[in-house]
Design a protein around this motif. Sequence first.
Motif, mmCIF file in Angstrom:
data_model
loop_
_atom_site.group_PDB
_atom_site.id
_atom_site.type_symbol
_atom_site.label_atom_id
_atom_site.label_comp_id
_atom_site.label_asym_id
_atom_site.label_seq_id
_atom_site.Cartn_x
_atom_site.Cartn_y
_atom_site.Cartn_z
ATOM 1 N N GLY A 238 0.760 -1.245 0.000
ATOM 2 C CA GLY A 238 0.000 0.000 0.000
ATOM 3 C C GLY A 238 0.787 1.289 0.000
ATOM 4 O O GLY A 238 0.192 2.369 0.105
ATOM 5 N N LEU A 239 2.112 1.231 -0.126
ATOM 6 C CA LEU A 239 2.880 2.476 -0.184
ATOM 7 C C LEU A 239 2.638 3.175 -1.513
ATOM 8 O O LEU A 239 2.448 2.526 -2.548
ATOM 9 N N MET A 240 2.681 4.503 -1.484
ATOM 10 C CA MET A 240 2.499 5.283 -2.704
ATOM 11 C C MET A 240 3.722 5.139 -3.607
ATOM 12 O O MET A 240 4.847 5.003 -3.114
ATOM 13 N N PRO A 241 3.526 5.174 -4.936
ATOM 14 C CA PRO A 241 4.661 5.037 -5.871
ATOM 15 C C PRO A 241 5.792 6.019 -5.601
ATOM 16 O O PRO A 241 6.968 5.650 -5.657
ATOM 17 N N ASN A 242 5.461 7.288 -5.295
ATOM 18 C CA ASN A 242 6.516 8.273 -5.023
ATOM 19 C C ASN A 242 7.282 7.932 -3.745
ATOM 20 O O ASN A 242 8.492 8.145 -3.655
ATOM 21 N N THR A 243 6.572 7.386 -2.752
ATOM 22 C CA THR A 243 7.233 6.967 -1.510
ATOM 23 C C THR A 243 8.189 5.813 -1.783
ATOM 24 O O THR A 243 9.324 5.801 -1.299
ATOM 25 N N VAL A 244 7.728 4.856 -2.568
ATOM 26 C CA VAL A 244 8.576 3.710 -2.925
ATOM 27 C C VAL A 244 9.821 4.183 -3.668
ATOM 28 O O VAL A 244 10.938 3.720 -3.417
ATOM 29 N N LYS A 245 9.627 5.133 -4.568
ATOM 30 C CA LYS A 245 10.751 5.670 -5.341
ATOM 31 C C LYS A 245 11.786 6.317 -4.425
ATOM 32 O O LYS A 245 12.999 6.126 -4.586
ATOM 33 N N THR A 246 11.314 7.089 -3.439
ATOM 34 C CA THR A 246 12.222 7.749 -2.498
ATOM 35 C C THR A 246 12.958 6.730 -1.637
ATOM 36 O O THR A 246 14.178 6.808 -1.462
ATOM 37 N N TYR A 247 12.221 5.775 -1.077
ATOM 38 C CA TYR A 247 12.837 4.754 -0.228
ATOM 39 C C TYR A 247 13.896 3.967 -1.002
ATOM 40 O O TYR A 247 14.967 3.662 -0.478
ATOM 41 N N LYS A 248 13.572 3.629 -2.240
ATOM 42 C CA LYS A 248 14.520 2.872 -3.065
ATOM 43 C C LYS A 248 15.759 3.705 -3.350
ATOM 44 O O LYS A 248 16.892 3.199 -3.321
ATOM 45 N N ALA A 249 15.583 5.005 -3.646
ATOM 46 C CA ALA A 249 16.720 5.878 -3.956
ATOM 47 C C ALA A 249 17.646 6.030 -2.749
ATOM 48 O O ALA A 249 18.876 5.991 -2.890
ATOM 49 N N VAL A 250 17.059 6.190 -1.557
ATOM 50 C CA VAL A 250 17.869 6.330 -0.344
ATOM 51 C C VAL A 250 18.671 5.056 -0.086
ATOM 52 O O VAL A 250 19.875 5.103 0.190
ATOM 53 N N THR A 251 18.020 3.918 -0.189
ATOM 54 C CA THR A 251 18.697 2.638 0.055
ATOM 55 C C THR A 251 19.741 2.359 -1.012
ATOM 56 O O THR A 251 20.814 1.812 -0.721
#
Length: 403
Positions: A114-127
Amino acid sequence: MEEQQDFKLRFHRLLGFMSDVGYARGSIAYVNEAIEEMASQSVTPTSSDYEEAICRAVGHNRKRAMRIVRDFDLEYKFPVVNYKRPLKEGAYASLPPEFRNLREVYPPIALARGLMPNTVKTYKAVTSAFLLYMANLGRTCFREITEDDIHSYFTQGKIGGDQCRYIKSVLQDCIPVSAGCELERIMRILPMIPRCQKVCDFLTDSEVKALRDVIMSEGKLSLRNRSICILAMFTGLRSTDIANLKFSEVDWEKDEICLVQSKTRGIVRVPMIPAVGNLLFRYITEERPEYKSDSIFLTESKWVRPMKGREVYDVSVKLYRLAGIRQDGRRRGLHLLRHHLAVSMLQSGTDMSVISSVMGHRSPQTVESYLSCSTELLRRCAISIEDYPVNSKIYMDDGTDLL
């Protein structure tokens, strides 16, 4: 000269790394200048040599470039990638298989929960920035990542509590499909960095009065601009949502606006008070150009088209200029009116869940950031000294009476 050339060659990998991950050409040029400067002074610079060079450097960019050169030369540290900078996908081609696999399996898992696409994008970029740093330290799998490696990552650059939280979230999601035991170990040794709460800018009562006078006055702003500003002031809608407002989203019978927010993709319903509805109706019937579009707000230029969020910000610049406030470089967007609405509801005792619903927040806790906007609210949160009685006199160390 030969020694100087050898010194410069030591930084070949640093410059290649910065180019691969997408650093701007200007940033790379500053680093090149720093390398040239140090090569002209000493081919075996010490820590004190670098400190002197940093003190001599003029401007933030030159000082930062010299620190990057120092860290790479003395400690073989690569600069921490700013996760907000768009990274070239090719930068991850050299990641070890375990690291690449985690980047690939994470997005579907996060989207499924249920995470938003933009949130997933940010989390992936940070990791990804974290994994890239580990790979440049020579780590080829999660088992090789040590506590010292993690400490070196989080003690340089602007790496804060949010980034640490994002990395933990990604590792937690990937435990069932990746090196679970090692990911759990890394999560345990990640630092406990407290989240820094940004203090929201806010409008004073006199500023709000000045803005309201301009919005309600005839002739100072166009009907379109007045409608945009009054929507921001009394509904708390974001600029992008105002720019994208459709006829189908306004219910004139119920005096209500119902739309899907562009930021959270959540549905928000806000009441439309008479002052808002009247101005909006006047704009539609008296001023809006004839244009076949469901978008309510159109540009005022010769090329008529639906407005964009940036053009709504331009409206706010006019508003603040006519009100004669915030002409000294301080923040002056319409988002401040959204902050003001939230603080006003807090001060009037409105339940935080209701405020969260009106603001369209995904979590009621988001409202807590507005508590820091009001001195009055902070006073209410403070503990009275009456609950902790003290002696009638308090003395300084030298015996002087303080009270």
